[in-house]
Design a protein around this motif. Structure first.
Motif: not given
Ligand code: ACO
Length: 179
Positions: A52, A120-121, A131, A159, A162
């Motif tokens: 991803v 990070i995935a 998560l 991102n 986030f």
């Protein structure tokens, strides 16, 4: 494909599970478990989860030890530089999220240490359930516990919100030498 959940005691973990802050483990949903990467996580879908993020082809035999007791101890062990973690679904023993922090020893600031968060995935079906936030909290906790004076990362513009929600703020720029 493994289906029964494997307890930490039956795994060859990259580093001690206690490095992951107890507060992070405590707030994870009951059906999920957060722990260091194990030598057999190849068989739990560790590499596909990374797809991803970017191109993540099968690395082949290097990460494919047969998960038998004879192989326990031969897997990846943290060299006290890399601290990879995973979140595993207890329902099917598959990896649903992952991330790494590596520790850089500096000559400046009195031989200080900086933590770098990488890769990070979170599985597409599990995104939006905090998560990613838990992975970041675990990695910053590990970094702080190991004495880092800061933890940094690079990310796309997409991102930034986030990471801001995770408590990071934007500072300076990334430079790349393209090959
Ligand atoms: N834009 C805006 N807000 C976001 C975004 C985004 N792209 N992603 C998450 N958020 C918000 C959530 O809405 C949530 O906000 P809330 O607290 O108000 O509800 C908060 O951030 C926490 O989100 P999580 O649910 O923890 O995020 P998730 O588990 O979906 O993980 C991640 C986020 C890791 C970016 C995931 O979407 C993913 O795997 N994306 C693909 C791979 C990727 O881009 N990885 C990061 C690369 S950078 C690096 O590795 C250093």
């Amino acid at each position: 494909m493994a289906t029964a959940f494997t307890e930490d005691k039956d795994l060859d973990l990259a580093f001690p599970a206690e490095f992951i802050p107890a507060e992070v483990r405590a707030v994870l949903p009951e059906d999920l478990h957060i722990r260091p990467l194990s030598s057999t996580d190849y068989h739990r879908g560790h590499i596909p989860v990374l797809s991803v993020l970017t191109h993540a082809p099968d690395p082949g035999g290097l990460l494919r030890p047969t998960p038998t007791p004879a192989n326990i101890g031969r897997g990846f062990k943290s060299n006290q530089v890399y601290f990879p973690i995973v979140i595993v679904s207890k329902a099917n023993d598959q990896v649903v999220g992952t991330g790494t922090v590596f520790m850089e020893k500096k000559f400046l600031r009195g031989l200080s240490t900086v933590g770098h968060i990488e890769d990070i995935a979170v599985d597409k079906n599990q995104q939006g359930k905090k998560l990613g936030l838990r992975i970041i909290q675990a990695l910053t906790g590990i970094s702080e516990g190991l004495g880092a004076y800061k933890t940094i990362l690079n990310c796309s513009d997409h991102n930034i919100p986030f990471y801001e929600k995770c408590g990071f703020s934007k500072k300076e720029n990334e430079m790349v030498w393209p090959f």
